[in-house]
Write a protein that holds these residues in place. Structure first.
Motif, PDB file in Angstrom:
ATOM      1  N   ASN A   1       0.729  -1.206  -0.086  1.00  0.00           N
ATOM      2  CA  ASN A   1       0.144   0.265   0.019  1.00  0.00           C
ATOM      3  C   ASN A   1       0.922   1.391   0.170  1.00  0.00           C
ATOM      4  O   ASN A   1       0.147   2.515   0.426  1.00  0.00           O
ATOM      5  N   VAL A   2       1.912   1.448  -0.571  1.00  0.00           N
ATOM      6  CA  VAL A   2       2.817   2.182  -0.466  1.00  0.00           C
ATOM      7  C   VAL A   2       2.795   3.076  -1.984  1.00  0.00           C
ATOM      8  O   VAL A   2       3.558   4.839  -2.328  1.00  0.00           O
TER       9      VAL A   2
ATOM     10  N   ILE B   1      -4.751  -1.123  -8.986  1.00  0.00           N
ATOM     11  CA  ILE B   1      -4.816  -0.222  -8.853  1.00  0.00           C
ATOM     12  C   ILE B   1      -5.905  -0.641  -7.351  1.00  0.00           C
ATOM     13  O   ILE B   1      -7.121  -0.348  -7.919  1.00  0.00           O
ATOM     14  N   THR B   2      -6.138  -0.777  -6.340  1.00  0.00           N
ATOM     15  CA  THR B   2      -7.067  -0.609  -5.169  1.00  0.00           C
ATOM     16  C   THR B   2      -6.381   0.202  -3.906  1.00  0.00           C
ATOM     17  O   THR B   2      -5.406   0.077  -3.885  1.00  0.00           O
ATOM     18  N   SER B   3      -7.528   0.359  -3.045  1.00  0.00           N
ATOM     19  CA  SER B   3      -6.951   0.673  -1.582  1.00  0.00           C
ATOM     20  C   SER B   3      -6.472  -0.450  -0.917  1.00  0.00           C
ATOM     21  O   SER B   3      -5.933   0.217  -0.133  1.00  0.00           O
ATOM     22  N   LYS B   4      -6.926  -1.105  -1.450  1.00  0.00           N
ATOM     23  CA  LYS B   4      -7.142  -2.248  -0.012  1.00  0.00           C
ATOM     24  C   LYS B   4      -4.296  -2.756  -0.193  1.00  0.00           C
ATOM     25  O   LYS B   4      -4.658  -2.971  -1.550  1.00  0.00           O
ATOM     26  N   ALA B   5      -4.553  -3.871   0.991  1.00  0.00           N
ATOM     27  CA  ALA B   5      -3.150  -4.420   0.618  1.00  0.00           C
ATOM     28  C   ALA B   5      -3.077  -5.725  -0.156  1.00  0.00           C
ATOM     29  O   ALA B   5      -4.436  -5.931  -0.107  1.00  0.00           O
ATOM     30  N   GLN B   6      -2.003  -5.370  -0.289  1.00  0.00           N
ATOM     31  CA  GLN B   6      -1.717  -7.071  -1.157  1.00  0.00           C
ATOM     32  C   GLN B   6      -2.686  -7.350  -2.870  1.00  0.00           C
ATOM     33  O   GLN B   6      -3.087  -8.141  -3.138  1.00  0.00           O
ATOM     34  N   THR B   7      -2.764  -5.979  -2.525  1.00  0.00           N
ATOM     35  CA  THR B   7      -3.281  -6.278  -4.301  1.00  0.00           C
ATOM     36  C   THR B   7      -2.795  -7.055  -5.468  1.00  0.00           C
ATOM     37  O   THR B   7      -3.665  -7.659  -6.560  1.00  0.00           O
ATOM     38  N   THR B   8      -1.408  -6.585  -5.290  1.00  0.00           N
ATOM     39  CA  THR B   8      -0.151  -7.245  -6.699  1.00  0.00           C
ATOM     40  C   THR B   8       0.061  -8.653  -5.767  1.00  0.00           C
ATOM     41  O   THR B   8       0.244  -8.934  -4.215  1.00  0.00           O
ATOM     42  N   ARG B   9      -0.252  -9.558  -7.042  1.00  0.00           N
ATOM     43  CA  ARG B   9       0.699 -11.218  -6.796  1.00  0.00           C
ATOM     44  C   ARG B   9       0.964 -11.598  -7.304  1.00  0.00           C
ATOM     45  O   ARG B   9       2.044 -12.105  -6.982  1.00  0.00           O
TER      46      ARG B   9
ATOM     47  N   LEU C   1      14.367   0.485  -7.271  1.00  0.00           N
ATOM     48  CA  LEU C   1      13.910   1.382  -6.837  1.00  0.00           C
ATOM     49  C   LEU C   1      12.589   0.504  -4.786  1.00  0.00           C
ATOM     50  O   LEU C   1      12.087  -0.212  -5.462  1.00  0.00           O
ATOM     51  N   TYR C   2      13.136   1.189  -4.029  1.00  0.00           N
ATOM     52  CA  TYR C   2      12.543   0.500  -2.830  1.00  0.00           C
ATOM     53  C   TYR C   2      11.629   2.034  -2.372  1.00  0.00           C
ATOM     54  O   TYR C   2      11.937   3.362  -2.668  1.00  0.00           O
ATOM     55  N   VAL C   3      10.388   1.247  -2.227  1.00  0.00           N
ATOM     56  CA  VAL C   3       8.724   2.352  -2.431  1.00  0.00           C
ATOM     57  C   VAL C   3       8.860   1.956  -1.419  1.00  0.00           C
ATOM     58  O   VAL C   3       8.505   1.394  -0.598  1.00  0.00           O
ATOM     59  N   THR C   4       8.896   3.983   0.035  1.00  0.00           N
ATOM     60  CA  THR C   4       7.850   3.565   1.063  1.00  0.00           C
ATOM     61  C   THR C   4       7.090   4.801   0.470  1.00  0.00           C
ATOM     62  O   THR C   4       6.864   5.187  -0.254  1.00  0.00           O
ATOM     63  N   ASP C   5       6.637   5.282   1.999  1.00  0.00           N
ATOM     64  CA  ASP C   5       5.252   6.460   1.441  1.00  0.00           C
ATOM     65  C   ASP C   5       5.468   7.336   2.953  1.00  0.00           C
ATOM     66  O   ASP C   5       6.389   7.374   4.103  1.00  0.00           O
TER      67      ASP C   5
END
Length: 300
Positions: free
Chosen positions: A14-15, A32-40, A88-92
């Motif tokens: 979710n970042v 893309i959704t607001s839920k975690a674990q969208t990408t598998r 690319l290490y993505v955080t937010d």
């Protein structure tokens, strides 16, 4: 001189990894959704120029696995550390930096060029952002820090330029007209699953897998001058009770999902789509090696 390289995107759930991937590639490849674990899955998107080729990979959010599906999702993320030319290490601005510290330790040890992406900076103050930049400079001193907002496309052009400059000199890995390594059927699966994530709550979206059984791309005719794609897809759930929830009273819930998915697929393929959906029970598929193999989570 031609540059090519693998640019792999990793980080906690979710970042905004998938949003960033789609912005950098210029195509909507990751759901893309607001839920975690969208990408598998690990999803590849290829950007070509006259003198460069960027091979991006979006990966599942790093998590502590509770069942075999999540174990394979974590393996997709770990594999992205092995073959990256640029990571690319993505955080937010809302992320917990200490979450999944073991994975971050692995990031510290890789030899690839690391760009630390602080996403969603439109949601914080300048003071907080400066503190975050200082923090990440301490944690990953070798990394280059990029504060961005992928959704607002702020800072993404500068990031794109920096990635291109960091690529090694190399001929292209893929044909210059190739956009992704995934099939059309894969994107059908993903778009139907996205609509399920958006329309159902709690455990239902995470218990669902989608499989395209039939995919016929028909030639144009008088009725469909741009052609039509006829698709038959099965939505698998783990329990009979979940099947009833997916279908809904009088089939209305399933019809809503199918209609939204069909419209999204028509935009994606640029032609008419006829979509039939069915719901079946496949008990405990998330913990079955056999089923995970069939669904493409354990590729040989």
């Amino acid at each position: 001189m031609h540059k090519s390289g693998f640019v792999n995107i990793v980080g906690n759930p979710n970042v905004g990894k998938s949003t960033l991937m789609n912005v950098l590639v210029g195509e909507r490849l990751s759901i893309i959704t607001s839920k975690a674990q969208t990408t598998r899955h690990r999803i590849m998107g290829i950007v070509n120029g006259d003198d460069f080729q960027m091979v991006y990979s979006d990966t599942p959010g790093v998590l502590q696995p509770n069942y075999k599906l999540q174990e394979q999702m974590l393996e997709f993320s770990r594999s992205a550390l092995v073959d990256a030319d640029v990571l690319l290490y993505v955080t937010d601005v809302q992320d917990n930096p200490d979450k999944n510290a073991d994975f971050l330790d692995k990031v510290k040890r890789i030899k690839a060029k690391v760009f630390l992406i602080i996403n969603k900076i439109d949601l914080t103050t300048q003071e907080t952002l400066e503190q975050l930049v200082e923090y990440w400079h301490r944690v990953l001193p070798e990394a280059t820090v990029f504060p961005i907002s992928a959704q607002q496309r702020f800072g993404t052009d500068q990031l794109f330029t920096a990635i291109r400059e960091a690529l090694p000199e190399c001929p292209p890995f893929f044909p210059k007209d190739q956009l992704t390594d995934k099939s059309s059927r894969f994107f059908v699966d993903e778009m139907i699953r996205e609509k399920i994530l958006l329309n159902y709550d709690k455990e239902i979206p995470y218990s669902v897998e989608v499989e395209v059984e039939t995919f016929h791309d028909e030639e144009p005719d008088e009725q469909h001058p741009e052609g039509i794609i006829r698709i038959g897809a099965v939505i698998y759930v783990e329990r009979d009770s979940q099947k009833g929830i997916i279908i809904g009273h009088g089939g209305r819930a399933l019809k809503k999902v199918a209609t939204e998915a069909r419209k999204a697929l028509e935009r994606f393929f640029g032609k008419s789509v006829y979509l039939e959906t069915f719901v079946k029970v496949d008990k405990d598929w998330r913990n079955s090696d056999k089923e995970l193999n069939l669904f493409g989570y354990n590729p040989e």
